[in-house]
Design an enzyme around this catalytic site. Sequence first.
Site, PDB file in Angstrom:
ATOM      1  N   LYS A  18       3.842   4.940   4.422  1.00 40.58           N
ATOM      2  CA  LYS A  18       3.357   3.635   3.966  1.00 40.58           C
ATOM      3  C   LYS A  18       4.333   2.513   4.372  1.00 40.58           C
ATOM      4  O   LYS A  18       5.430   2.768   4.840  1.00 40.58           O
ATOM      5  CB  LYS A  18       3.186   3.657   2.441  1.00 40.58           C
ATOM      6  CG  LYS A  18       2.125   4.672   1.980  1.00 40.58           C
ATOM      7  CD  LYS A  18       0.740   4.230   2.421  1.00 40.58           C
ATOM      8  CE  LYS A  18      -0.382   5.073   1.836  1.00 40.58           C
ATOM      9  NZ  LYS A  18      -0.598   6.357   2.524  1.00 40.58           N
TER      10      LYS A  18
HETATM   11  C1  LIG Z   1      -5.767   4.600   0.518  1.00 39.45           C
HETATM   12  C2  LIG Z   1      -4.933   5.595  -0.207  1.00 39.45           C
HETATM   13  N1  LIG Z   1      -5.157   5.806  -1.508  1.00 39.45           N
HETATM   14  C3  LIG Z   1      -4.404   6.662  -2.209  1.00 39.45           C
HETATM   15  C4  LIG Z   1      -3.381   7.368  -1.634  1.00 39.45           C
HETATM   16  C5  LIG Z   1      -2.644   8.367  -2.452  1.00 39.45           C
HETATM   17  O1  LIG Z   1      -1.303   8.120  -2.525  1.00 39.45           O
HETATM   18  P1  LIG Z   1      -0.229   9.304  -2.647  1.00 39.45           P
HETATM   19  O2  LIG Z   1      -0.217  10.057  -1.366  1.00 39.45           O
HETATM   20  O3  LIG Z   1       1.046   8.586  -2.915  1.00 39.45           O
HETATM   21  O4  LIG Z   1      -0.643  10.156  -3.796  1.00 39.45           O
HETATM   22  C6  LIG Z   1      -3.090   7.150  -0.280  1.00 39.45           C
HETATM   23  C7  LIG Z   1      -1.945   7.770   0.370  1.00 39.45           C
HETATM   24  O5  LIG Z   1      -1.766   8.711   0.927  1.00 39.45           O
HETATM   25  C8  LIG Z   1      -3.899   6.259   0.451  1.00 39.45           C
HETATM   26  O6  LIG Z   1      -3.695   6.038   1.750  1.00 39.45           O
END
Ligand SMILES: Cc1ncc(COP(=O)(O)O)c(C=O)c1O
Length: 385
Positions: free
Chosen positions: A193
């Site tokens: 990210k």
């Molecule tokens: C659009 C979106 N929503 C939610 C997530 C979930 O985040 P995490 O991987 O930190 O649980 C991600 C990331 O991978 C994402 O790109």
Amino acid sequence: MSEDVAVNESRWRVPLSDIAVDDELVDAVLETIRSGWWSMGPQVAEFEREFAAFTDAHHAIAVANGSAALHLALLAVGCGSEDEVIVPSLNFVAAANSIVHTGAKPVFCDVGGHDDLNLDPGDVERAVSPRTKAIIVLHYSGVPCAFDDIAEIADRHRLTIVEDAAHAPGASLNGRMCGTLGRVGCFSFFSNKNLPVGEGGMILTGDDELAEQLRLLRSHGMTTLTWDRHRGHASSYDVVLPGFNYRLDEVRAVLGMVQLRRLPEENEARGRIVARYREALDGAQGLTMPFGGDVEGRVSSHHLAVVVLPDGTDRSEVRAALDADGIQTSVHYPPIHTFTLYRKTHQRNLPRTDAIAERILTLPLYGRMADEQVDVVIGTLLSAI
Ligand SMILES: Cc1ncc(COP(=O)(O)O)c(C=O)c1O
């Protein structure tokens, strides 16, 4: 930024994303490790304060990851087994899975078209039913969605908006930061990210009661933290609801604070790279780069560089050609309604998502990507199609 102490060792000449590792980050981590307090404590509290100040949010609640943020947000706004939640199918599966974990049903919605990969407000309106409780909006690739139009629908039907702002730290709409537009906003700090810490997340809300619920849900519904007891501020605790351990630790909080200071510069650098891609690729040989043209008041965080390949192109062949040149690509995303788990229950037509599903391609993008690397990607892509 101080000198790199490590590089991302991989087989890629141009990786999809890349983390800069330098002395400032390493020193911050070492200092925290030496402090002897690693679990949620003063660094997490400071990261929350700094993130709230950056986004101009009333409350920032740090959590273990972006999926935990979405899960808690949906629970806190009251989603449960009788409910439906509207969500874009062109999204990471975390949003849909989080809906299912509350007992609610995801109702997948379409995007605007091959130039607009955000939710189509018209399709949101069509998806509303008497059971709809909430709408999850995504700011796809860091471009703010048509929030005002969706908010008007939500107001009319008394629905709550939860923002999946995983792509959008630092993005804004008409001067308001993404993540503060809806009732709750959820961020991910996963390694790829714009603000990477490894695994981490943040929830924003302006609602005091909701913030209190979210803090309780984050830590097993306990009324005091281990940190409070360590400092002698409390000797015991009560449990008032069945929560989770979705806490963030101190090491990742200090990484988050360093990365937060770098975020504006990172987003700007990404913006310059996206502009270079756009200049060379948008309209070339039948390619489209979505979200063309400036929209007043819309500031992107430039999380992803996505192109839509010409109709009929074999994407796997294009990806193989880029791969052979050492260029890593990805697809954001295989639409959620096409996965085995969700295909069974999905009932709506999503013609625009279906039309671009096999044509979208994500190109490498990270702040310190060199112009020569961008040009290699452009050259290889154009000769591959
Ligand atoms: C659009 C979106 N929503 C939610 C997530 C979930 O985040 P995490 O991987 O930190 O649980 C991600 C990331 O991978 C994402 O790109």
